[in-house]
Design an enzyme around this catalytic site. Structure first.
Site, PDB file in Angstrom:
ATOM      1  N   HIS A 223      -6.311 -12.556  -4.104  1.00  0.00           N
ATOM      2  CA  HIS A 223      -7.426 -12.265  -3.202  1.00  0.00           C
ATOM      3  C   HIS A 223      -6.923 -11.304  -2.140  1.00  0.00           C
ATOM      4  CE1 HIS A 223      -5.728 -14.699   0.037  1.00  0.00           C
ATOM      5  NE2 HIS A 223      -5.591 -15.711  -0.803  1.00  0.00           N
ATOM      6  N   ASP A 350      -0.352 -32.787 -11.518  1.00  0.00           N
ATOM      7  CA  ASP A 350       1.067 -33.129 -11.477  1.00  0.00           C
ATOM      8  C   ASP A 350       1.351 -34.032 -10.266  1.00  0.00           C
ATOM      9  OD1 ASP A 350       4.021 -32.692 -10.805  1.00  0.00           O
ATOM     10  OD2 ASP A 350       3.853 -31.630 -12.706  1.00  0.00           O
ATOM     11  N   SER A 365      -1.630 -19.170  -2.829  1.00  0.00           N
ATOM     12  CA  SER A 365      -2.460 -18.117  -3.426  1.00  0.00           C
ATOM     13  C   SER A 365      -1.577 -17.103  -4.143  1.00  0.00           C
ATOM     14  CB  SER A 365      -3.274 -17.398  -2.350  1.00  0.00           C
ATOM     15  OG  SER A 365      -4.244 -18.241  -1.812  1.00  0.00           O
TER      16      SER A 365
END
Length: 401
Positions: A223, A350, A365
């Site tokens: 992003h 997980d 990110s």
């Protein structure tokens, strides 16, 4: 009385028909938008159109308009009757990239000085005024002051201090248009001159390096970097990628996104490369050879978007200084998201990662997502209501830059 009842029934019927028609139109365009305009396929993909959509009523024509080099167009229809979209199908070689997952420090300077807001100042006689209100706007970039180029915030402060209260002309870029604005500095209670604007000329933070190509080009974050106050994508002047060290993790929870906290040492010897582009689907640039040699990079073939499947996957990221592979689940894939960073949903399952981070946190990110031995994309967002879930971007989208 009967006439009134009949009118009521007719009105109700009209409302029901209009609502049904509106729902049908919405469903049609929603389905249409879920179908990609273009699909790339490789020689080992024998049925590239098979996963065009999961909708049972969607069909595609057996007749194809050939455009050369293995490319063709197919007409996609609803129930083999109603046209939905013409999809371009193009054959390509399956590329491979070096996948990372390393935490990196990001430093960017804006192109011009970004105006965040118009503020209030107190004059020498105690009045509270806003000298720039209704003149400047949040999101304006000051590129010149009195006709001279402006490079950073300090230059702006110096020019205002030297003004002696004379009006100044700010040349600002507003929505791709350069306009001149006249603002008069005022003397404040401490004897200094101020314009009454909040400005920013740089941003820094920690993110994750997604991939590096053979020639040293990188993609990260998945992003763009936006201003925290205006929400607008920052216009990049210049930027560098730095080595970063994760020191702590703020665990995410419902309503409270977590965060990777670390240190970025802004020294020349810690620069890994240059940032050349800040886009809505990632930041891009070049790494130097020394950084490429020092990073733990592994080569993966990329998966085309139609090859991404609901089900198990893994996320590569570093939350303790070491890149590890964590279990995740992919769901809600939207092949029509060709130019955005919200292409599918990813859930962390997980236990090891959940115990440390609570799921997806800020700083993750760009973390690569692997499925069936190929890189399918990267983590881009976390859901505020559920820190275990977030969005991912197709790697195919990131590589289109």
């Amino acid at each position: 009385m009967m006439n009134r009842r009949q009118k009521y029934r007719n009105f109700t019927l009209i409302i029901l028909v209009a609502a049904s028609l509106a729902a049908g139109i919405y469903a049609y365009f929603n389905l249409r938008n879920s179908i990609p305009d273009e699909i790339h396929y490789c020689s080992d993909d024998k049925e590239p159109l098979k996963k065009l959509t999961d909708h049972p009523m969607v069909t595609y024509s057996k007749e194809m308009e050939v455009s050369g080099s293995g490319s063709y167009k197919v007409e996609v229809k609803l129930a083999d009757i109603l046209p939905l979209k013409s999809v371009k199908v193009e054959k390509t070689e399956r590329p491979a990239v070096f996948v990372s997952g390393s935490s990196v420090g990001i430093y960017m300077e804006t192109e011009g000085v970004l105006i965040v807001d118009a503020g209030e100042v107190q004059t020498q006689d105690g009045q509270l005024i806003k000298p720039a209100e209704h003149i400047v706007r949040a999101g304006d970039y000051i590129e010149k002051i009195n006709g001279q180029d402006l490079n950073n915030k300090q230059e702006l402060l110096d020019k205002v201090a030297e003004s002696d209260g004379s009006s100044m002309v700010l040349s600002v870029m507003r929505q791709d248009e350069l306009i001149d604005l006249q603002v008069t500095p005022v003397m404040t209670e401490d004897g200094s001159y101020k314009l009454g604007i909040w400005v920013r000329d740089n941003v820094q933070g920690i993110g994750t390096l997604t991939y590096v190509t053979q020639d040293g080009k990188f993609g990260a974050l998945g992003h763009g970097i936006s201003d925290a106050d205006t929400g607008d994508l920052l216009k990049l002047g210049k930027g560098e990628l730095y080595q970063a060290e994760i020191l702590d993790v703020v665990k995410g929870s419902s309503g409270s996104p977590g965060e990777l906290r670390g240190v970025i040492r802004y020294r020349n010897e810690d620069i890994m490369g240059n940032i050349d582009k800040n886009t809505k689907i990632g930041i891009y640039g070049s790494l130097d050879q020394e950084s490429m040699d020092s990073l733990p990079l592994n080569s993966y073939e990329i998966a085309m978007k139609q090859e991404v499947q609901p089900g198990p996957a893994t996320i590569l990221c570093s939350v303790d200084g070491t890149i590890r592979e964590y279990q995740a689940e992919i769901s809600n894939i939207d092949l029509g998201q060709s130019d955005t960073n919200k292409c599918f949903e990813v859930r962390v399952v997980d236990e090891g990662l959940l115990n440390v981070t609570g799921g997806i946190v800020q700083g993750m990110s760009g973390s690569p997502i692997i499925q069936n031995g190929k890189i399918i994309g990267a983590v881009t967002h976390v859901f505020i209501a559920d820190a275990t879930c977030g969005y991912g971007i197709f790697i195919e989208n990131m590589l289109n830059i």
